[in-house]
Write a protein that holds these residues in place. Structure first.
Motif, PDB file in Angstrom:
ATOM      1  N   GLY A  63      47.260  32.702  47.390  1.00  0.00           N
ATOM      2  CA  GLY A  63      46.212  33.321  46.602  1.00  0.00           C
ATOM      3  C   GLY A  63      44.832  32.775  46.912  1.00  0.00           C
ATOM      4  O   GLY A  63      43.844  33.518  46.921  1.00  0.00           O
ATOM      5  N   LEU A  64      44.754  31.486  47.178  1.00  0.00           N
ATOM      6  CA  LEU A  64      43.460  30.894  47.502  1.00  0.00           C
ATOM      7  C   LEU A  64      42.959  31.331  48.877  1.00  0.00           C
ATOM      8  O   LEU A  64      41.745  31.405  49.106  1.00  0.00           O
ATOM      9  N   VAL A  65      43.879  31.629  49.787  1.00  0.00           N
ATOM     10  CA  VAL A  65      43.462  32.213  51.072  1.00  0.00           C
ATOM     11  C   VAL A  65      42.821  33.577  50.816  1.00  0.00           C
ATOM     12  O   VAL A  65      41.762  33.900  51.367  1.00  0.00           O
ATOM     13  N   VAL A  66      43.441  34.373  49.960  1.00  0.00           N
ATOM     14  CA  VAL A  66      42.878  35.679  49.629  1.00  0.00           C
ATOM     15  C   VAL A  66      41.518  35.523  48.950  1.00  0.00           C
ATOM     16  O   VAL A  66      40.572  36.270  49.241  1.00  0.00           O
ATOM     17  N   ALA A  67      41.395  34.546  48.077  1.00  0.00           N
ATOM     18  CA  ALA A  67      40.104  34.288  47.430  1.00  0.00           C
ATOM     19  C   ALA A  67      39.041  33.939  48.469  1.00  0.00           C
ATOM     20  O   ALA A  67      37.880  34.364  48.357  1.00  0.00           O
ATOM     21  N   ASP A  68      39.416  33.177  49.487  1.00  0.00           N
ATOM     22  CA  ASP A  68      38.469  32.840  50.555  1.00  0.00           C
ATOM     23  C   ASP A  68      38.074  34.073  51.361  1.00  0.00           C
ATOM     24  O   ASP A  68      36.925  34.199  51.806  1.00  0.00           O
ATOM     25  N   ILE A  69      39.028  34.982  51.571  1.00  0.00           N
ATOM     26  CA  ILE A  69      38.698  36.243  52.244  1.00  0.00           C
ATOM     27  C   ILE A  69      37.654  37.000  51.435  1.00  0.00           C
ATOM     28  O   ILE A  69      36.654  37.495  51.970  1.00  0.00           O
ATOM     29  N   HIS A  70      37.868  37.093  50.128  1.00  0.00           N
ATOM     30  CA  HIS A  70      36.911  37.780  49.260  1.00  0.00           C
ATOM     31  C   HIS A  70      35.523  37.153  49.373  1.00  0.00           C
ATOM     32  O   HIS A  70      34.520  37.869  49.494  1.00  0.00           O
ATOM     33  N   THR A 287      44.426  56.634  54.636  1.00  0.00           N
ATOM     34  CA  THR A 287      43.271  56.711  53.750  1.00  0.00           C
ATOM     35  C   THR A 287      43.473  57.772  52.668  1.00  0.00           C
ATOM     36  O   THR A 287      43.776  58.927  52.975  1.00  0.00           O
ATOM     37  N   VAL A 288      43.306  57.353  51.418  1.00  0.00           N
ATOM     38  CA  VAL A 288      43.451  58.245  50.279  1.00  0.00           C
ATOM     39  C   VAL A 288      42.073  58.511  49.686  1.00  0.00           C
ATOM     40  O   VAL A 288      41.327  57.567  49.393  1.00  0.00           O
ATOM     41  N   VAL A 289      41.720  59.786  49.525  1.00  0.00           N
ATOM     42  CA  VAL A 289      40.411  60.164  48.993  1.00  0.00           C
ATOM     43  C   VAL A 289      40.592  61.025  47.749  1.00  0.00           C
ATOM     44  O   VAL A 289      41.640  61.636  47.542  1.00  0.00           O
ATOM     45  N   THR A 290      39.563  61.064  46.915  1.00  0.00           N
ATOM     46  CA  THR A 290      39.601  61.950  45.749  1.00  0.00           C
ATOM     47  C   THR A 290      39.438  63.395  46.229  1.00  0.00           C
ATOM     48  O   THR A 290      38.686  63.684  47.166  1.00  0.00           O
ATOM     49  N   ARG A 291      40.124  64.301  45.560  1.00  0.00           N
ATOM     50  CA  ARG A 291      40.027  65.713  45.943  1.00  0.00           C
ATOM     51  C   ARG A 291      38.664  66.311  45.596  1.00  0.00           C
ATOM     52  O   ARG A 291      38.185  67.222  46.277  1.00  0.00           O
ATOM     53  N   ASP A 292      38.046  65.793  44.528  1.00  0.00           N
ATOM     54  CA  ASP A 292      36.768  66.368  44.099  1.00  0.00           C
ATOM     55  C   ASP A 292      35.559  65.636  44.676  1.00  0.00           C
ATOM     56  O   ASP A 292      34.420  65.964  44.359  1.00  0.00           O
ATOM     57  N   GLY A 293      35.809  64.632  45.528  1.00  0.00           N
ATOM     58  CA  GLY A 293      34.704  63.900  46.149  1.00  0.00           C
ATOM     59  C   GLY A 293      34.093  62.825  45.281  1.00  0.00           C
ATOM     60  O   GLY A 293      33.117  62.169  45.699  1.00  0.00           O
ATOM     61  N   SER A 294      34.621  62.630  44.081  1.00  0.00           N
ATOM     62  CA  SER A 294      34.064  61.592  43.210  1.00  0.00           C
ATOM     63  C   SER A 294      34.383  60.211  43.756  1.00  0.00           C
ATOM     64  O   SER A 294      35.362  60.010  44.477  1.00  0.00           O
ATOM     65  N   HIS A 295      33.532  59.248  43.407  1.00  0.00           N
ATOM     66  CA  HIS A 295      33.706  57.887  43.896  1.00  0.00           C
ATOM     67  C   HIS A 295      34.762  57.153  43.086  1.00  0.00           C
ATOM     68  O   HIS A 295      35.115  57.567  41.972  1.00  0.00           O
ATOM     69  N   ALA A 296      35.268  56.060  43.661  1.00  0.00           N
ATOM     70  CA  ALA A 296      36.383  55.340  43.043  1.00  0.00           C
ATOM     71  C   ALA A 296      36.180  53.842  43.167  1.00  0.00           C
ATOM     72  O   ALA A 296      35.364  53.362  43.971  1.00  0.00           O
ATOM     73  N   ALA A 297      36.946  53.097  42.367  1.00  0.00           N
ATOM     74  CA  ALA A 297      36.904  51.632  42.420  1.00  0.00           C
ATOM     75  C   ALA A 297      38.306  51.088  42.192  1.00  0.00           C
ATOM     76  O   ALA A 297      39.146  51.725  41.548  1.00  0.00           O
ATOM     77  N   GLN A 298      38.529  49.904  42.719  1.00  0.00           N
ATOM     78  CA  GLN A 298      39.806  49.200  42.549  1.00  0.00           C
ATOM     79  C   GLN A 298      39.514  47.711  42.382  1.00  0.00           C
ATOM     80  O   GLN A 298      38.741  47.135  43.136  1.00  0.00           O
ATOM     81  N   TRP A 299      40.134  47.114  41.366  1.00  0.00           N
ATOM     82  CA  TRP A 299      40.055  45.669  41.172  1.00  0.00           C
ATOM     83  C   TRP A 299      41.476  45.153  40.987  1.00  0.00           C
ATOM     84  O   TRP A 299      42.273  45.761  40.270  1.00  0.00           O
ATOM     85  N   GLU A 300      41.775  44.010  41.599  1.00  0.00           N
ATOM     86  CA  GLU A 300      43.156  43.508  41.579  1.00  0.00           C
ATOM     87  C   GLU A 300      43.191  41.993  41.635  1.00  0.00           C
ATOM     88  O   GLU A 300      42.369  41.368  42.296  1.00  0.00           O
ATOM     89  N   HIS A 301      44.167  41.413  40.945  1.00  0.00           N
ATOM     90  CA  HIS A 301      44.499  40.002  41.091  1.00  0.00           C
ATOM     91  C   HIS A 301      46.011  39.827  41.068  1.00  0.00           C
ATOM     92  O   HIS A 301      46.736  40.638  40.466  1.00  0.00           O
ATOM     93  N   THR A 302      46.472  38.781  41.723  1.00  0.00           N
ATOM     94  CA  THR A 302      47.862  38.352  41.627  1.00  0.00           C
ATOM     95  C   THR A 302      47.964  37.372  40.465  1.00  0.00           C
ATOM     96  O   THR A 302      47.274  36.346  40.456  1.00  0.00           O
ATOM     97  N   VAL A 303      48.815  37.689  39.486  1.00  0.00           N
ATOM     98  CA  VAL A 303      48.864  36.961  38.219  1.00  0.00           C
ATOM     99  C   VAL A 303      50.272  36.431  37.984  1.00  0.00           C
ATOM    100  O   VAL A 303      51.243  37.204  37.947  1.00  0.00           O
ATOM    101  N   ALA A 304      50.386  35.114  37.823  1.00  0.00           N
ATOM    102  CA  ALA A 304      51.673  34.491  37.514  1.00  0.00           C
ATOM    103  C   ALA A 304      51.789  34.302  36.011  1.00  0.00           C
ATOM    104  O   ALA A 304      50.855  33.836  35.354  1.00  0.00           O
ATOM    105  N   ILE A 305      52.946  34.673  35.477  1.00  0.00           N
ATOM    106  CA  ILE A 305      53.246  34.395  34.075  1.00  0.00           C
ATOM    107  C   ILE A 305      53.931  33.036  34.018  1.00  0.00           C
ATOM    108  O   ILE A 305      54.950  32.801  34.674  1.00  0.00           O
ATOM    109  N   VAL A 306      53.326  32.130  33.289  1.00  0.00           N
ATOM    110  CA  VAL A 306      53.833  30.758  33.161  1.00  0.00           C
ATOM    111  C   VAL A 306      54.076  30.478  31.677  1.00  0.00           C
ATOM    112  O   VAL A 306      53.640  31.259  30.824  1.00  0.00           O
ATOM    113  N   PRO A 307      54.766  29.415  31.333  1.00  0.00           N
ATOM    114  CA  PRO A 307      55.006  29.136  29.916  1.00  0.00           C
ATOM    115  C   PRO A 307      53.702  29.100  29.110  1.00  0.00           C
ATOM    116  O   PRO A 307      52.799  28.331  29.405  1.00  0.00           O
TER     117      PRO A 307
END
Length: 334
Positions: A63-70, A287-307
């Motif tokens: 995950g920290l490698v991915v954070a460094d990529i970001h 590549t996936v695009v919207t049919r109506d040409g509207s813009h899009a966004a994506q946000w993601e994290h890898t999340v571990a469930i711990v006690p």
């Protein structure tokens, strides 16, 4: 995002051995192959991989490698740069870390990062496209590391940014900021479930989709603009493979999903559009695009469930800043 189509059903790896006290599996919440409505998905007996604390720590390294990529992409993105040049930035970070790309070569995907611009929703292929000020760009990044036995441990995260720092429209700002808010609302909901707060579906995987839908509904009421929630592309479990059970829906369904429990690791990734959620795939097969040409966004994290909570494995601070507005602190494993 994991595609819900039978023709590209992703293979599952068998679960890794787990210690006493964490052993066992939960049924996966499996959506229908061509999911275009909010009907309840079908349940399957596909196993959810439960990680040991040591395995979660290995995933934190990825995950920290991915954070460094970001971090490197945020610094490099500018008007005039090509998406291929940005893929080279991603590849350089992975190589310098001694890690491996989990995107490059995945079903023949030709790059280390998906770069989706404006009306491109997910899985954009880097190439000769030159970015311009105001472009809304999503970077979906991943990497894996190997443990001493040669087992892969994966990380996966995405963010959206605007080139030059200024949105071209209020709609672009709305879709980007709402998607980011939906991500952290969902992570906070999972954290509360891990702490035993709530009841019924609030303690189950449904907490993610319910949180995303609530954010979108609140924004529609406040702003008078209803954003679209992608249904054909969803989050997923992650561990010894990039895509694993369960599918993590970004919308509410009636049927209850698996109970959230320590050792689960989820890639939570809301994807929203400024208009209709209907999409199409381009001839490049990715590549996936919207049919109506509207813009899009994506946000993601890898999340571990711990006690007692969550640890956001792809956030450098473990999720402290993102969870602070909810009065939640991440539970990092020592």
């Amino acid at each position: 995002g994991r595609l819900l189509k039978r023709t590209t059903r992703l293979r599952m790896l068998r679960p890794v051995p787990v210690p006493d006290g964490l052993a066992g599996t939960a049924p996966s919440h499996r959506p229908s192959p061509l999911h275009t409505t909010q009907e309840a998905p079908v349940l399957s007996r596909e196993q959810i991989q439960i990680k040991t604390p040591e395995q979660v720590r290995l995933m934190r390294r990825a995950g920290l490698v991915v954070a460094d990529i970001h971090a490197a992409l945020r610094e490099a993105v500018r008007a005039g740069i090509t998406t291929a040049e940005l893929d080279a930035v991603s590849a350089g970070v992975i190589e310098a870390a001694g890690a491996h790309s989990n995107f490059l070569g995945y079903y023949d995907f030709p790059a280390t990062v998906c770069i989706s611009v404006n009306d491109e929703v997910v899985h954009g292929i880097p190439g000769e496209r030159v970015l311009a000020d105001g472009d809304l760009v999503t970077f979906d990044c991943g990497a894996y590391i190997l443990d001493e036995d040669g087992t892969q441990w994966h990380g996966d995260a995405a963010f959206t940014t605007v080139v030059g720092g200024t949105y071209l429209s209020e709609t672009d700002r709305l879709v980007d900021t709402t998607t980011r808010q939906a991500l952290w609302e969902a992570i906070a909901a999972v954290a509360r479930a891990a702490a035993g707060e709530g009841r019924g579906r609030q303690l189950c995987l449904n907490a993610v989709g319910d949180a995303v839908e609530t954010v979108v509904a609140d924004v529609a009421e406040r702003e008078g603009h209803e954003l679209g929630i992608l249904q054909e592309y969803v989050g997923h479990g992650i561990g010894t493979s990039m895509h694993m059970a369960p599918d993590v829906l970004n919308y509410s369904v009636k049927r209850r999903g698996p109970r959230l429990r320590p050792g689960m690791v989820l890639a939570i990734e809301p994807m929203l559009t400024a208009g209709s959620p209907a999409t199409r795939e381009l001839d490049d097969g990715w590549t996936v695009v919207t049919r109506d040409g509207s813009h899009a966004a994506q946000w993601e994290h890898t999340v571990a469930i711990v006690p007692g909570g969550v640890w956001v494995l792809t956030a450098p601070d473990g999720g402290a800043e993102g969870l602070a507005p909810y009065g939640i602190e991440p539970k990092a494993l020592g």
